[in-house]
Scaffold this motif. Structure first.
Motif, PDB file in Angstrom:
ATOM      1  N   ALA B 159     122.677  22.764  34.630  1.00 21.66           N
ATOM      2  CA  ALA B 159     121.317  22.423  35.034  1.00 21.66           C
ATOM      3  C   ALA B 159     121.276  22.053  36.512  1.00 21.66           C
ATOM      4  O   ALA B 159     120.356  22.449  37.248  1.00 21.66           O
ATOM      5  CB  ALA B 159     120.799  21.271  34.166  1.00 21.66           C
ATOM      6  N   GLU B 160     122.283  21.313  36.962  1.00 22.75           N
ATOM      7  CA  GLU B 160     122.304  20.915  38.367  1.00 22.75           C
ATOM      8  C   GLU B 160     122.422  22.114  39.292  1.00 22.75           C
ATOM      9  O   GLU B 160     121.951  22.091  40.422  1.00 22.75           O
ATOM     10  CB  GLU B 160     123.469  19.941  38.612  1.00 22.75           C
ATOM     11  CG  GLU B 160     123.263  18.595  37.945  1.00 22.75           C
ATOM     12  CD  GLU B 160     124.502  17.713  38.053  1.00 22.75           C
ATOM     13  OE1 GLU B 160     125.334  17.968  38.936  1.00 22.75           O
ATOM     14  OE2 GLU B 160     124.628  16.795  37.231  1.00 22.75           O
ATOM     15  N   LEU B 161     123.084  23.159  38.806  1.00 17.64           N
ATOM     16  CA  LEU B 161     123.200  24.370  39.617  1.00 17.64           C
ATOM     17  C   LEU B 161     121.930  25.215  39.539  1.00 17.64           C
ATOM     18  O   LEU B 161     121.820  26.225  40.231  1.00 17.64           O
ATOM     19  CB  LEU B 161     124.406  25.191  39.153  1.00 17.64           C
ATOM     20  CG  LEU B 161     125.775  24.642  39.537  1.00 17.64           C
ATOM     21  CD1 LEU B 161     126.888  25.415  38.854  1.00 17.64           C
ATOM     22  CD2 LEU B 161     125.959  24.708  41.052  1.00 17.64           C
ATOM     23  N   LEU B 198     124.886  32.753  40.318  1.00 16.92           N
ATOM     24  CA  LEU B 198     124.740  33.294  41.662  1.00 16.92           C
ATOM     25  C   LEU B 198     123.262  33.474  42.005  1.00 16.92           C
ATOM     26  O   LEU B 198     122.823  33.155  43.112  1.00 16.92           O
ATOM     27  CB  LEU B 198     125.468  34.638  41.782  1.00 16.92           C
ATOM     28  CG  LEU B 198     125.304  35.326  43.144  1.00 16.92           C
ATOM     29  CD1 LEU B 198     125.764  34.408  44.268  1.00 16.92           C
ATOM     30  CD2 LEU B 198     126.089  36.638  43.187  1.00 16.92           C
ATOM     31  N   GLY B 199     122.497  33.942  41.021  1.00 19.64           N
ATOM     32  CA  GLY B 199     121.059  34.096  41.249  1.00 19.64           C
ATOM     33  C   GLY B 199     120.403  32.782  41.621  1.00 19.64           C
ATOM     34  O   GLY B 199     119.554  32.721  42.530  1.00 19.64           O
ATOM     35  N   ALA B 200     120.788  31.715  40.923  1.00 21.04           N
ATOM     36  CA  ALA B 200     120.204  30.406  41.206  1.00 21.04           C
ATOM     37  C   ALA B 200     120.584  29.930  42.601  1.00 21.04           C
ATOM     38  O   ALA B 200     119.758  29.355  43.322  1.00 21.04           O
ATOM     39  CB  ALA B 200     120.657  29.399  40.151  1.00 21.04           C
ATOM     40  N   LEU B 201     121.840  30.180  42.990  1.00 24.52           N
ATOM     41  CA  LEU B 201     122.274  29.746  44.322  1.00 24.52           C
ATOM     42  C   LEU B 201     121.524  30.518  45.409  1.00 24.52           C
ATOM     43  O   LEU B 201     121.141  29.954  46.435  1.00 24.52           O
ATOM     44  CB  LEU B 201     123.791  29.947  44.482  1.00 24.52           C
ATOM     45  CG  LEU B 201     124.678  29.066  43.608  1.00 24.52           C
ATOM     46  CD1 LEU B 201     126.149  29.370  43.863  1.00 24.52           C
ATOM     47  CD2 LEU B 201     124.400  27.594  43.862  1.00 24.52           C
ATOM     48  N   LEU B 202     121.305  31.823  45.161  1.00 25.87           N
ATOM     49  CA  LEU B 202     120.556  32.629  46.124  1.00 25.87           C
ATOM     50  C   LEU B 202     119.093  32.172  46.182  1.00 25.87           C
ATOM     51  O   LEU B 202     118.523  31.998  47.266  1.00 25.87           O
ATOM     52  CB  LEU B 202     120.627  34.108  45.724  1.00 25.87           C
ATOM     53  CG  LEU B 202     121.974  34.792  45.943  1.00 25.87           C
ATOM     54  CD1 LEU B 202     122.000  36.154  45.261  1.00 25.87           C
ATOM     55  CD2 LEU B 202     122.261  34.946  47.432  1.00 25.87           C
ATOM     56  N   LEU B 206     121.025  28.329  48.945  1.00 24.78           N
ATOM     57  CA  LEU B 206     122.302  27.692  49.269  1.00 24.78           C
ATOM     58  C   LEU B 206     123.294  28.711  49.836  1.00 24.78           C
ATOM     59  O   LEU B 206     124.144  28.368  50.654  1.00 24.78           O
ATOM     60  CB  LEU B 206     122.885  27.025  48.019  1.00 24.78           C
ATOM     61  CG  LEU B 206     121.991  25.947  47.397  1.00 24.78           C
ATOM     62  CD1 LEU B 206     122.636  25.353  46.149  1.00 24.78           C
ATOM     63  CD2 LEU B 206     121.698  24.847  48.410  1.00 24.78           C
ATOM     64  N   VAL B 207     123.183  29.936  49.347  1.00 27.24           N
ATOM     65  CA  VAL B 207     123.987  31.023  49.911  1.00 27.24           C
ATOM     66  C   VAL B 207     123.056  32.209  50.113  1.00 27.24           C
ATOM     67  O   VAL B 207     121.972  32.283  49.518  1.00 27.24           O
ATOM     68  CB  VAL B 207     125.151  31.447  48.975  1.00 27.24           C
ATOM     69  CG1 VAL B 207     126.066  30.270  48.684  1.00 27.24           C
ATOM     70  CG2 VAL B 207     124.624  32.039  47.688  1.00 27.24           C
ATOM     71  N   ALA B 220     123.168  26.576  55.878  1.00 29.75           N
ATOM     72  CA  ALA B 220     123.247  25.163  56.282  1.00 29.75           C
ATOM     73  C   ALA B 220     122.843  24.274  55.110  1.00 29.75           C
ATOM     74  O   ALA B 220     123.435  23.212  54.858  1.00 29.75           O
ATOM     75  CB  ALA B 220     122.337  24.908  57.484  1.00 29.75           C
ATOM     76  N   ARG B 221     121.825  24.708  54.385  1.00 32.28           N
ATOM     77  CA  ARG B 221     121.398  23.978  53.189  1.00 32.28           C
ATOM     78  C   ARG B 221     122.540  23.896  52.175  1.00 32.28           C
ATOM     79  O   ARG B 221     122.779  22.860  51.557  1.00 32.28           O
ATOM     80  CB  ARG B 221     120.211  24.739  52.589  1.00 32.28           C
ATOM     81  CG  ARG B 221     119.491  24.035  51.465  1.00 32.28           C
ATOM     82  CD  ARG B 221     118.495  25.048  50.853  1.00 32.28           C
ATOM     83  NE  ARG B 221     117.649  24.458  49.833  1.00 32.28           N
ATOM     84  CZ  ARG B 221     116.474  23.906  50.086  1.00 32.28           C
ATOM     85  NH1 ARG B 221     116.019  23.838  51.313  1.00 32.28           N
ATOM     86  NH2 ARG B 221     115.761  23.412  49.093  1.00 32.28           N
TER      87      ARG B 221
END
Lengths: 241, 241
Positions: B159-161, B198-202, B206-207, B220-221
DNA sequence: GTCATCATTCACGCTTCACTGAAGGGTGGT
DNA sequence: ACCACCCTTCAGTGAAGCGTGAATGATGAC
């Protein structure tokens, strides 16, 4: 694409080099001692391990070249110490796996002393090793880089064992020491704290000493309660005497 | 009393034997593959690792004699698998130590792809490896004995991710796979879950992906937030492009 | 200055191990 | 029945690792 086995890969090469260093009884035992009990000189190591000085020196030179130990010369003595405290984790993982492996196919019957016996005034054997790993895992005990041990932030694990950290007197003797267990190849708890923990277990009737010897017997009460206090402690059948 | 170095001691002998098995690139890599990605046949292993069949077979025979792998014959194929899931812990401890060791004295400059790149539709590299180890350590992901992965009891780390476990659809594709990272020698997260993370990070910024390539850049985030989400992730300087 | 102690290095022989290339059983497909 | 394929085993060769015993350097005690 090239195969997976490419020793030019830095991580692979590094892992292999590490495993090679650990794949010798002299080097492995020396690393265990340095990791668990802090710095030793070459002569101390060769004396304790029972090997000749040149042999010990050659192995230490290898370990030094691999970056696993560091040496500091003071006078005519060479003091060796583990380069990183992290190597203790690797050694513990290996010893734990080997230990579990032996439990699956034991090569000799488990002796009562394997489960628990005293080492001076503290518990050794499987019981002592499990006490140590539990206290470290739960943060009650913190290994320092030089092999010393200090109390951690959360001492609830100690309280559950019946020891009040406030009553410990470390003025005349070290608070806690990591004493490498010769049978299990993992550290067990010594020092004032080790004595207090054993005292609390005896007072609580979880273990009792055998008359005229160093043996420790886990009582029926201990069989019932110890596994909850010390996760991972698996008592072989018949260990209650 | 006899010295510490006595190879008749069962635990010592077992640890040494284990280290010896791991001290070879072919055996180590084979164990890593079997541990992270489940069963393989001999020809699959010799093909993937890029070594001859007799060589592979000899190494597997050794591993079998040491009790580290098991073999099951089905027709004219020999399916090898890791004898115990615990060996993964040992391999991870070794790889982590070697990894930390390399960070101390790097033998080559860290390439951007070492930090993060895509593997099909999920994150690999240091980022992917850290995601995997964090999810396993926090109980969100549970490795099964056969190399498969299942969701754990506590999915708060997911959930945190930014991933809701309820939305995962594992009907057309495996939920999660442990894909051994060729550079870091540790498993990273694949499957539906890997793609979702990966989708969530994009989506969270974040990336971000590099145009026309498989590279991933930490923004940077991401530099500000990822270390809190993924303890142990240490980003080398300049990794934000 | 002399001696004892500690650590390291060298040369040598021994053992162990791993790779190659070829041959040998077993199984499944046609 | 034949062939193709997979796995295993065998002998031979080359290299690497390890231990011993003696010699060398360096330091501290007397």
């Amino acid at each position: 694409m090239a195969g997976w086995v490419d020793t030019r890969e830095p991580v692979l090469a590094s892992v292999i080099a590490l495993a090679r260093e650990l794949a010798d009884p002299v080097r492995l035992t020396a690393l265990q001692l340095l990791s668990a009990e802090g710095p030793h000189t070459l002569s101390q190591l060769s004396d304790v391990l029972g090997v000749s000085a040149p042999r010990m020196g050659n192995h230490l030179a290898r370990l030094r070249a691999a970056g696993l130990v560091t040496v500091q010369r003071t006078g005519r003595h060479a003091v060796y110490r583990a380069a990183s405290a992290d190597i203790g984790d690797v050694l513990a993982a290996l010893a734990r796996y080997a230990h579990a492996d032996l439990r699956i196919r034991p090569r000799r019957p488990a002796a009562p002393g394997d489960v628990a016996h005293t080492c001076y005034d503290h518990a050794a054997g499987l019981l002592g090793v499990t006490i140590f790993s539990t206290l470290v895992a739960r943060g009650a005990l913190r290994p320092l880089d030089d092999g010393e041990l200090a109390l951690g932030a959360d001492t609830s694990a100690l309280a559950e064992l019946g020891v009040d950290p406030a009553t410990l007197d470390a003025r005349r003797r070290k608070l806690a020491t990591a004493c490498l267990d010769r049978v299990h190849r993992l550290p067990h708890l010594g020092g004032v704290l080790g004595a207090e923990v054993l005292g609390a277990l005896l007072a609580g009737g979880l273990v009792e000493g055998q008359e005229g010897g160093r043996g420790l017997t886990v009582t029926a009460r201990g069989v019932a309660r110890l596994p909850a206090l010390l996760p991972g402690l698996t008592l072989p059948p018949g260990s209650t005497g």
